[in-house]
Each structure stands twice: as structure tokens, then as C-alpha cells.
Design a protein around this motif. Structure first.
Motif, PDB file in Angstrom:
ATOM      1  N   TRP A 180      29.054 -13.864 -11.244  1.00 19.41           N
ATOM      2  CA  TRP A 180      29.932 -12.743 -11.602  1.00 19.41           C
ATOM      3  C   TRP A 180      31.285 -13.269 -12.088  1.00 19.41           C
ATOM      4  O   TRP A 180      31.817 -12.780 -13.096  1.00 19.41           O
ATOM      5  CB  TRP A 180      30.124 -11.822 -10.401  1.00 19.41           C
ATOM      6  CG  TRP A 180      30.914 -10.586 -10.732  1.00 19.41           C
ATOM      7  CD1 TRP A 180      30.430  -9.386 -11.136  1.00 19.41           C
ATOM      8  CD2 TRP A 180      32.348 -10.465 -10.709  1.00 19.41           C
ATOM      9  NE1 TRP A 180      31.464  -8.503 -11.375  1.00 19.41           N
ATOM     10  CE2 TRP A 180      32.647  -9.142 -11.121  1.00 19.41           C
ATOM     11  CE3 TRP A 180      33.395 -11.315 -10.393  1.00 19.41           C
ATOM     12  CZ2 TRP A 180      33.963  -8.664 -11.221  1.00 19.41           C
ATOM     13  CZ3 TRP A 180      34.709 -10.855 -10.490  1.00 19.41           C
ATOM     14  CH2 TRP A 180      34.982  -9.540 -10.896  1.00 19.41           C
ATOM     15  N   LEU A 181      31.852 -14.251 -11.384  1.00 20.32           N
ATOM     16  CA  LEU A 181      33.122 -14.830 -11.810  1.00 20.32           C
ATOM     17  C   LEU A 181      33.009 -15.440 -13.198  1.00 20.32           C
ATOM     18  O   LEU A 181      33.902 -15.275 -14.045  1.00 20.32           O
ATOM     19  CB  LEU A 181      33.582 -15.894 -10.809  1.00 20.32           C
ATOM     20  CG  LEU A 181      34.039 -15.413  -9.426  1.00 20.32           C
ATOM     21  CD1 LEU A 181      34.283 -16.613  -8.512  1.00 20.32           C
ATOM     22  CD2 LEU A 181      35.286 -14.551  -9.515  1.00 20.32           C
ATOM     23  N   ALA A 182      31.910 -16.156 -13.441  1.00 19.91           N
ATOM     24  CA  ALA A 182      31.726 -16.803 -14.744  1.00 19.91           C
ATOM     25  C   ALA A 182      31.684 -15.758 -15.858  1.00 19.91           C
ATOM     26  O   ALA A 182      32.327 -15.917 -16.912  1.00 19.91           O
ATOM     27  CB  ALA A 182      30.451 -17.636 -14.736  1.00 19.91           C
ATOM     28  N   ALA A 183      30.936 -14.678 -15.632  1.00 22.21           N
ATOM     29  CA  ALA A 183      30.828 -13.642 -16.653  1.00 22.21           C
ATOM     30  C   ALA A 183      32.159 -12.947 -16.892  1.00 22.21           C
ATOM     31  O   ALA A 183      32.576 -12.723 -18.038  1.00 22.21           O
ATOM     32  CB  ALA A 183      29.756 -12.627 -16.250  1.00 22.21           C
ATOM     33  N   ALA A 184      32.848 -12.618 -15.802  1.00 18.80           N
ATOM     34  CA  ALA A 184      34.154 -11.957 -15.938  1.00 18.80           C
ATOM     35  C   ALA A 184      35.140 -12.864 -16.659  1.00 18.80           C
ATOM     36  O   ALA A 184      35.892 -12.420 -17.533  1.00 18.80           O
ATOM     37  CB  ALA A 184      34.682 -11.563 -14.564  1.00 18.80           C
ATOM     38  N   GLY A 185      35.152 -14.149 -16.286  1.00 18.08           N
ATOM     39  CA  GLY A 185      36.077 -15.094 -16.899  1.00 18.08           C
ATOM     40  C   GLY A 185      35.827 -15.293 -18.380  1.00 18.08           C
ATOM     41  O   GLY A 185      36.746 -15.596 -19.144  1.00 18.08           O
ATOM     42  N   GLN A 186      34.582 -15.113 -18.810  1.00 15.50           N
ATOM     43  CA  GLN A 186      34.231 -15.269 -20.216  1.00 15.50           C
ATOM     44  C   GLN A 186      34.380 -13.972 -21.003  1.00 15.50           C
ATOM     45  O   GLN A 186      34.086 -13.920 -22.203  1.00 15.50           O
ATOM     46  CB  GLN A 186      32.794 -15.773 -20.339  1.00 15.50           C
ATOM     47  CG  GLN A 186      32.606 -17.187 -19.820  1.00 15.50           C
ATOM     48  CD  GLN A 186      31.151 -17.544 -19.545  1.00 15.50           C
ATOM     49  OE1 GLN A 186      30.245 -16.766 -19.847  1.00 15.50           O
ATOM     50  NE2 GLN A 186      30.938 -18.720 -18.955  1.00 15.50           N
ATOM     51  N   GLY A 187      34.812 -12.906 -20.304  1.00 15.39           N
ATOM     52  CA  GLY A 187      34.991 -11.630 -20.985  1.00 15.39           C
ATOM     53  C   GLY A 187      33.711 -10.869 -21.217  1.00 15.39           C
ATOM     54  O   GLY A 187      33.661  -9.922 -22.027  1.00 15.39           O
ATOM     55  N   THR A 188      32.655 -11.254 -20.480  1.00 13.07           N
ATOM     56  CA  THR A 188      31.366 -10.556 -20.596  1.00 13.07           C
ATOM     57  C   THR A 188      30.936 -10.078 -19.207  1.00 13.07           C
ATOM     58  O   THR A 188      29.926 -10.538 -18.666  1.00 13.07           O
ATOM     59  CB  THR A 188      30.302 -11.471 -21.199  1.00 13.07           C
ATOM     60  OG1 THR A 188      30.195 -12.660 -20.376  1.00 13.07           O
ATOM     61  CG2 THR A 188      30.668 -11.881 -22.610  1.00 13.07           C
ATOM     62  N   PRO A 189      31.693  -9.182 -18.599  1.00 20.25           N
ATOM     63  CA  PRO A 189      31.418  -8.789 -17.208  1.00 20.25           C
ATOM     64  C   PRO A 189      30.043  -8.160 -17.059  1.00 20.25           C
ATOM     65  O   PRO A 189      29.496  -7.564 -17.988  1.00 20.25           O
ATOM     66  CB  PRO A 189      32.517  -7.769 -16.901  1.00 20.25           C
ATOM     67  CG  PRO A 189      32.965  -7.254 -18.229  1.00 20.25           C
ATOM     68  CD  PRO A 189      32.817  -8.404 -19.163  1.00 20.25           C
ATOM     69  N   GLN A 190      29.489  -8.342 -15.864  1.00 19.63           N
ATOM     70  CA  GLN A 190      28.180  -7.778 -15.568  1.00 19.63           C
ATOM     71  C   GLN A 190      28.246  -6.252 -15.598  1.00 19.63           C
ATOM     72  O   GLN A 190      29.303  -5.645 -15.438  1.00 19.63           O
ATOM     73  CB  GLN A 190      27.699  -8.258 -14.196  1.00 19.63           C
ATOM     74  CG  GLN A 190      27.454  -9.754 -14.130  1.00 19.63           C
ATOM     75  CD  GLN A 190      27.037 -10.214 -12.741  1.00 19.63           C
ATOM     76  OE1 GLN A 190      26.903  -9.405 -11.833  1.00 19.63           O
ATOM     77  NE2 GLN A 190      26.841 -11.508 -12.589  1.00 19.63           N
TER      78      GLN A 190
END
Length: 397
Positions: free
Chosen positions: A383-393
Motif C-alpha cells: 500500500w505504501l509503495a502504491a501511494a508513494g508512486q501516485g497509484t493508490p490502491q
């Protein structure tokens, strides 16, 4: 000092005799040395130098850093709920190796309750990394981890327990302090992660980020069993020894910060006992805490703080407001939690959903308050990785 010196020499002697040199043993010895030499670090300069929030006044390398990482103890400027300048302490940990182009994203981690006194600060101990839930995963993912002690812990000052603006500012300013250490390679990109009291601090940091730290690029807030509706939590928990203990931390902090009179809500025995409990750490002094708190169960409150002013207003002012979040939110909750009740967290999640926040909510059957942050890691890290990349779950609302 003599006792600490003896402990270091004994451990060193044992390792030399055994011919050992493992990572665990190296960190144990270095941790004792770090702890032994920590005292002067927390002494505040006099006069206090002015500085913008996040400005580092003092830093030092920690020899007990995890393998493959470098760590620093830091003393930095922040602001309390009144806007007053203060110095607070914490730890910054960064992975070794080349810094990627654009720098490393910072995860500002907010710790669960350890106490409110100076010596209860995580950075003061022989292993300040032991409590950092998910540290190895975060470092492996390439994040810089900033960990605030919270004002009044480590560095001297009034306690700040569950004072949202004070602790939220400290969590944001820890990320700024990380950026002030060139070797850390920290970028303006920021994620927040907190458990229990730390969840409360992380939520407030998320609310405050646009105004207190507008240069930081906040991408998401993640919390595990966060303290949300303080009035409901107090009502649910005050009936047992843990609730009296936690209540004493909050009541003493609010009395100091706001001048709220303890005698307006506590029995005479409660007024007498509260400052003594507030000087004891939850970790390491739990037996002493319970010796004081146990006789007060059912005899601590003289009036209901949720309906008695100014306490009711203070509890409301220090309750996180989900509607103010402008970034994705991850919430983990153990269904067997008897401290932060699942129904209270569920109500917070529902309010966040109603407000239009992009929420990922995860509940864990059979998991209690102490275990939830660790059980959440397998779903938190992606979840952190997705949020940090601007592609939140996708939201679970």
C-alpha cells in the motif's frame, strides 16, 4: 555512569572470550555504548537557539544501526499546540548504498505509547530500532525512516501525550530533520505510518501537513489501531487498569499544556496518583504503574471528562478529523483489540469514507492491540509503495 560502563565492559569481555562477532552481538554492544553516551545529547542549549521547524540543532551517529543502514540520533526544532518553539528528539535511519536519482522517500513513523517522561523515549534506549514496526521492510524498500520521540520525551519539556497538534508537528518535523542530514538522501516525498498513540499523531500530521509543512509532498497516511474518538476511547477503557494508566498520561499532559484542573474530574486519590503515574514508563515499569493504578479502578474519576468542561472541549479538539485528509488512508484494526476498540475504529473509517477520503481498511480476526502493526505489514508495504508512486490502491469504502 559507572553501572553503564561496567555493563559495556562485561559484554565486550564476554564477546572477546567467546570469539563472537555476529550482527546481533555487535548491535548489542554498540547499543549499550549509544545508551551510555546519550545523556549529554539531550541537554538543551541555553539559551535556546531560534530555528524553523525541522532545523537540526544536534545529531550523532548511532553505532547500533541495523546491518545495511546508517542511523542518527537527532535534536530538532518543532512547534507545540500554542505555536511555541521547542526542541524535540528522534532517530533517522537510512539504507546504505547509492542514493537514487531524486532521493529517497521518507516514512515518518510514529511510535505507540511508551510513556510520557523523558526516559521513556524510544531513542533513549539501548536499541531504539526495536520498536520501529516494519523497519527492516521499510529499509529494504529503500525508504528513509524518521522516528520522532514526541515533545517532552528524550529532550526535556512538558508532556505531549495525545495532544494532536504538538505530536503531529513533531512527526512532520522529524521528516524535515531527516532531509537536513545529507547522507540520508531524503527527498520531499513523505508517507506517514503510526500505531496506537502513533496512529493519532500520524493522523494529525496528515491534517497539518498542508499548512505546517507545505514543502513536503505527502502521499499517504497509514495507521494501525489509531486513537481516534478520544471521548469514546476514554469511556470504554477507564474501567480497567490499562485505561487508568493511559488516562493518567493524557490527563497530566492536558493539565500541563492547557491548565485544565485535574480536581475537576478526578477523585482526590486520582489527583495525587496521576503525576506519579505520568513519571513511569509503560515499558519496563509496568508493574509499578499497575501497583498505583489497580486500586484506582472504579475510584479514579469524580466526574465524566466527556461532559465536563474544559475537558470535553479538549478531548474533542484532540480527536482526529478524517474529513480534513487530502491523501489516501490505510487503516488496520485487530478484531481482538481490547484497548482501541474495533467499533470505534470502524466509526472513524465510516466517517472518512463519507468525507470522500480514499480509504483502504483492513481488519484482522484474532489480532490484539500489540500485534496489529506487525500483522498489517504484508498489506501495508505494498500500500505504501502504491501511494508513494501516485497509484493508490482501490478504496474499500
Amino acid at each position: 555512569m559507572r553501572r553503564s560502563t561496567t555493563a559495556v565492559l562485561l559484554v565486550l569481555g564476554c564477546l572477546l572470550l567467546a570469539g563472537c562477532g555476529s550482527s546481533l552481538e555487535r548491535r548489542a554492544v554498540d547499543g549499550l555504548v549509544d545508551s551510555w553516551t546519550a545523556g549529554p545529547f539531550y541537554t538543551l542549549p541555553d539559551p535556546l537557539p531560534p530555528g524553523a521547524p525541522g532545523t537540526v540543532v544536534r545529531s550523532e551517529r548511532l553505532g547500533s544501526a541495523p546491518d545495511g543502514a546508517t542511523a542518527w540520533r537527532v535534536l530538532y526544532h518543532s512547534r507545540d499546540v500554542t505555536g511555541a518553539d521547542l526542541l524535540t528528539s528522534g532517530v533517522v535511519v537510512a539504507p546504505d548504498g547509492p542514493v537514487p536519482a531524486g532521493g529517497r522517500t521518507v516514512v515518518s513513523w510514529a511510535h505507540p505509547t511508551t510513556g510520557t517522561a523523558q526516559r521513556c523515549a524510544p531513542s533513549v534506549g539501548a536499541d531504539p530500532f526495536d520498536l520501529m514496526e516494519g523497519l527492516s521492510d521499510l529499509l529494504a524498500a529503500g525508504y528513509v525512516v524518521a522516528a520522532a520521540d514526541y515533545p517532552g520525551m528524550g529532550a526535556p519539556g512538558p508532556p505531549s501525550y495525545l495532544i494532536g497538534v504538538t505530536t503531529g508537528n513533531a512527526v512532520l518535523d522529524a521528516a524535515r530533520a531527516a532531509r537536513a542530514i545529507p547522507e540520508a538522501g531524503a527527498s520531499p516525498r513523505l508517507l506517514l505510518w503510526g500505531h496506537s498513540q502513533g496512529g493519532h499523531a500520524a493522523l494529525f500530521a496528515g491534517q497539518l501537513a498542508p499548512t505546517h509543512a507545505p514543502e513536503l509532498q505527502l502521499a499517504g497516511v497509514a495507521v494501525a489501531a489509531p486513537a481516534t474518538d478520544l471521548g469514546d476511547l476514554l469511556t470504554a477503557d477507564i474501567v480497567d487498569v490499562s485505561g487508568v494508566t493511559i488516562g493518567s498520561y493524557a490527563f497530566q499532559a492536558y493539565a500541563r499544556a492547557y491548565g485544565a484542573p485535574l480536581a475537576s474530574i478526578l477523585t482526590p486519590a486520582g489527583v495525587t496518583a496521576t503525576p506519579a503515574m505520568a513519571q513511569l514508563c509503560l515499558l519496563g515499569q509496568n508493574a509499578q504503574l499497575h501497583d498505583i493504578a489497580a486500586p484506582l479502578v472504579g475510584h479514579y474519576l469524580a466526574a465524566d471528562p466527556t461532559t465536563t468542561r474544559p475537558w470535553a472541549d479538549l478531548l474533542a479538539a484532540n480527536t482526529p478529523d478524517a474529513a480534513t485528509l487530502r491523501v489516501p488512508l490505510y487503516v488496520a484494526q485487530g478484531e481482538a483489540d481490547t484497548l482501541v476498540r474495533p467499533q470505534i475504529t470502524a466509526a472513524f473509517v465510516a466517517a472518512a469514507c463519507t468525507s470522500g477520503v480514499r480509504v483502504t481498511s483492513r481488519t484482522f480476526p484474532g489480532v490484539d492491540h500489540g500485534g496489529i502493526a506487525f500483522d498489517a505489514l504484508p498489506s501495508l508495504i505494498p500500500w505504501l509503495a502504491a501511494a508513494g508512486q501516485g497509484t493508490p490502491q482501490a478504496s474499500t469504502c
